[in-house]
Design an enzyme around this catalytic site. Structure first.
Site: not given
Ligand code: PXG
Length: 294
Positions: A52, A151
């Protein structure tokens, strides 16, 4: 003791881990990042996170100055240098230092840093009681403006949503896309369970291709629950048997109310609980070992 941070090829004490005020990651949010978990000395789904990261970078025409092998090694070295067994890893690649104009071609060298630190786990009560979340008025960036699969460091869309949720007293912000279809939450993906089926919006509806989301899409059918991506409206969430969120930090969290409406029984549902148990099991078994290889 402070952390050792990987910064442009070196491990430096956190006090020395500084980037320029001319870095376009800071000036414009021009860059990409990942959030990865380390469980018992093993990095969970490292390859998917690297996929990713490189795909996000390619999409914004950012050439990561490390090969994939070098990046994997840098992540492992950073975890090792900090002696971590459990934690959270944050690799970041920015456009690098440039002038005050936004043209990325004036940034010759991307900045790469990796933070590996301990993680503040969510309290167990959150998983037992479930979250009350709410829809916000801030819509997801349209995919033809900023694709949700990237991302990127540009999180204002999500932060504005989070602010709205905070103001309204909700634990998380549920975001709709420009068509009014369910996209995802500010920092988590969203799932509905309806008649035993596990459903989540496709990425083209405005969802990040979450790593935890992908694990659930694989895990659910293996446990006997059909799972698929499908467009969802608020109606399908409000009338779902169960709703849960997924994310690297939160893992799998039950949602018991949306916009003040009780979902299902108002308690974390059985399928959500089953998925969470198996997910935790998977994090114990799987992962790239940090300490056993050389
Ligand atoms: N959607 C968005 C917009 C995200 O930022 C997820 C879904 C889940 O994806 P993953 O790959 O983690 O299963 C995210 C996760 C936090 C934090 O502090 C989380 C994310 C980014 C920055 C901070 O919880 N991404």
């Amino acid at each position: 003791m402070g952390l050792l941070i990987y910064l442009d090829g070196r491990l430096v004490p956190e006090e020395e881990a500084k980037v320029s005020v001319f870095d376009h990651g800071l000036l414009y949010g021009d860059g990409v990042f990942e959030g990865i978990r380390l469980y018992s000395g093993r990095i969970f789904r490292l390859e998917q996170h690297l996929d990713r990261l490189y795909e996000s970078a390619a999409s914004i025409r950012l050439v990561i100055p490390l090969s994939r092998e070098e990046f994997r090694r840098a992540i492992i070295d950073t975890v090792r240098a900090n002696g971590l067994e459990d934690g959270y890893i944050r690799p970041v690649v920015t456009r690098g230092v440039g002038d005050l104009g936004l043209d990325p071609t004036h940034c010759p060298r991307p900045t790469v840093f990796i933070i590996a630190s301990r993680i503040q786990l969510y309290p167990e009560s959150l998983y037992e009681q479930g979250l009350r979340i709410g829809t916000v008025s801030t819509r997801k960036n349209a995919p033809d403006s900023l694709n949700s699969r990237i991302k990127s460091l540009n999180y204002l869309n999500n932060i504005l949503a989070k602010l709205e949720a905070n103001e309204a007293g909700y634990a998380e912000a549920l975001m709709l896309n420009h068509q009014g279809l369910v996209a995802e939450c500010a920092a988590d993906n969203i799932f509905a369970v309806r008649r035993g089926e596990v459903l989540t919006p496709p990425t083209y509806a405005g969802a990040l291709a979450g790593i935890t989301r992908q694990v659930v899409l694989e895990l659910a059918p293996a446990l006997g629950y059909p799972a698929r991506e499908t467009l969802l409206t608020l109606h399908e969430l409000y009338t779902a048997d169960e709703v849960f969120m997924t994310g690297t930090a939160a893992e799998i969290v039950p949602v018991v109310a949306i916009d003040g409406r009780i979902i299902g029984s108002g308690q974390p549902g059985p399928i959500t609980r089953h998925l969470r148990r198996e997910f935790v099991e998977l994090t114990r078994k799987e992962g790239t070992p940090v300490y056993s290889s050389c």
